[in-house]
Scaffold this active site. Sequence first.
Site, PDB file in Angstrom:
ATOM      1  N   HIS A 196      13.492   3.735  -0.379  1.00 48.82           N
ATOM      2  CA  HIS A 196      12.172   4.375  -0.217  1.00 48.82           C
ATOM      3  C   HIS A 196      12.365   5.655   0.586  1.00 48.82           C
ATOM      4  CE1 HIS A 196       8.051   4.972   1.207  1.00 48.82           C
ATOM      5  NE2 HIS A 196       7.658   4.123   0.275  1.00 48.82           N
ATOM      6  N   CYS A 234       8.387   7.570  -4.258  1.00 48.56           N
ATOM      7  CA  CYS A 234       7.068   7.424  -3.638  1.00 48.56           C
ATOM      8  C   CYS A 234       6.421   8.801  -3.548  1.00 48.56           C
ATOM      9  CB  CYS A 234       7.184   6.785  -2.257  1.00 48.56           C
ATOM     10  SG  CYS A 234       5.586   6.683  -1.424  1.00 48.56           S
ATOM     11  N   HIS A 261       6.202   4.377  -6.638  1.00 49.03           N
ATOM     12  CA  HIS A 261       4.971   4.180  -5.863  1.00 49.03           C
ATOM     13  C   HIS A 261       4.114   5.398  -6.152  1.00 49.03           C
ATOM     14  CE1 HIS A 261       6.794   1.608  -2.339  1.00 49.03           C
ATOM     15  NE2 HIS A 261       6.836   0.988  -3.487  1.00 49.03           N
ATOM     16  N   ASP A 306      -0.027   2.872  -5.211  1.00 50.70           N
ATOM     17  CA  ASP A 306       0.232   2.770  -3.774  1.00 50.70           C
ATOM     18  C   ASP A 306      -1.076   2.990  -3.030  1.00 50.70           C
ATOM     19  OD1 ASP A 306       1.740   2.355  -1.554  1.00 50.70           O
ATOM     20  OD2 ASP A 306       2.953   4.157  -1.721  1.00 50.70           O
ATOM     21  N   HIS A 307      -0.992   3.035  -1.703  1.00 48.52           N
ATOM     22  CA  HIS A 307      -2.176   3.195  -0.843  1.00 48.52           C
ATOM     23  C   HIS A 307      -3.431   3.648  -1.587  1.00 48.52           C
ATOM     24  CE1 HIS A 307       0.664   4.144   2.763  1.00 48.52           C
ATOM     25  NE2 HIS A 307       0.945   3.007   2.156  1.00 48.52           N
ATOM     26  N   TYR A 320      -4.339  -1.063   1.358  1.00 48.74           N
ATOM     27  CA  TYR A 320      -3.990  -2.170   0.465  1.00 48.74           C
ATOM     28  C   TYR A 320      -5.165  -3.057   0.069  1.00 48.74           C
ATOM     29  CZ  TYR A 320       0.824  -0.762   0.842  1.00 48.74           C
ATOM     30  OH  TYR A 320       1.989  -0.034   0.745  1.00 48.74           O
TER      31      TYR A 320
HETATM   32  C1  DNO Z   1       3.952   1.771   3.090  1.00 45.51           C
HETATM   33  C2  DNO Z   1       5.138   1.377   2.321  1.00 45.51           C
HETATM   34  C3  DNO Z   1       6.395   1.336   3.165  1.00 45.51           C
HETATM   35  C4  DNO Z   1       7.528   0.724   2.373  1.00 45.51           C
HETATM   36  C5  DNO Z   1       8.839   0.674   3.098  1.00 45.51           C
HETATM   37  C6  DNO Z   1       9.953   0.254   2.174  1.00 45.51           C
HETATM   38  O1  DNO Z   1       2.871   1.479   2.721  1.00 45.51           O
HETATM   39  O2  DNO Z   1       5.308   2.188   1.215  1.00 45.51           O
HETATM   40  O3  DNO Z   1       6.164   0.593   4.304  1.00 45.51           O
HETATM   41  O4  DNO Z   1       7.205  -0.576   2.033  1.00 45.51           O
HETATM   42  O5  DNO Z   1       9.173   1.892   3.649  1.00 45.51           O
HETATM   43  O6  DNO Z   1      11.020  -0.203   2.908  1.00 45.51           O
END
Ligand code: DNO
Length: 348
Positions: A196, A234, A261, A306-307, A320
Amino acid sequence: MKMTIRWYGEKDCIPLSYIKQIQGMSGVVTAVYDVPVGEVWDIGKLLRLKELAANAGLEMEVIESVPVHEDIKLGKPARDKYIEAYKQNIINCGKVGVKCICYNFMPVFDWVRTNLHYKHEDGSESLSYSNDDFYGLDRNNLRLPGWDESYTPDQLQKLLSEYDGMTHEELFENLVYFLNAIMPACGEADVNMAIHPDDPPWDIFGLPRIVGREEDYDRLFAAVPDKHNGITFCTGSLGAGRFNDLPKMAAKYAGRIYFAHLRQLKFTNDTDFYENGHQTQEGNVDIYAIVRALAENGFDGYVRPDHGRNVWGESAKPGYGLYDRAMGACYLSGLFEATEKILKEKNK
Ligand code: DNO
């Protein structure tokens, strides 16, 4: 492409049956949360998660994260012991059908935001980042929303001081050492590692960060060419760096992106931003162009929204909640369907 969603295990307030109702959802991304970093996860715990998912008609092919012990990042002698445990976790994950492990190599802290409840005009909320708020923090008494609270202030200071003087080069060498050591286990278990990016992609508190720009990935793949060494793309993390051209990077690394992500953000000045709903028009990340670049370049990995925002009065874990991530998943599935179908027609 397989659409997935993060699920925080049995403590998650979002039921798996609701997740299953999101059309096009293939599985959950989860982890064992109650084992200290550096220890081997009991395979029974993995099987339990897999069974819960399967009972709801969902797969569990991605783990996020298997965290990396700080001694590995620091390159301390104890790292070999922690790497052995990590290898065992990879093998155990492979045994229960996991195909991809997401991890990061950020010293001490993971992602950083300064506000978990940024208010939008329409009443929704999201995470945001302000440089002034961040640099206004007292380094000797650090507390930030969402941070790992498992360190006491003294432990945190001690850990920070262990990184004093560590260069980017040294941290990179420690990452390469780690990857070279675990690659055979990945081959045996047929599990892809997906690092990531640093979030945000620059150094914080003088701690080096090494995964946030195009040249970082070039260097990473040159050092460890094994195909099991891949990335989590991401868009929210990389997109916070205005220097990154995301569609270009998505196209260039599509074959190494095992997990995407997809997240939106909108800048309010040079460095500050808030996160937003997934659609391209809602921010500075061109989600459409990224999906297209992935599809056109043979991406065949896992995707997760993601978020998201908290909408419709939901009060879930910041970033989340169910509703906005479900909307995001449907939007992303639609983009992938359209892009992939157009490509197929073109190639007929
Ligand atoms: C946040 C996530 C990160 C991710 C870690 C992977 O929302 O994208 O915390 O899980 O960095 O190790």
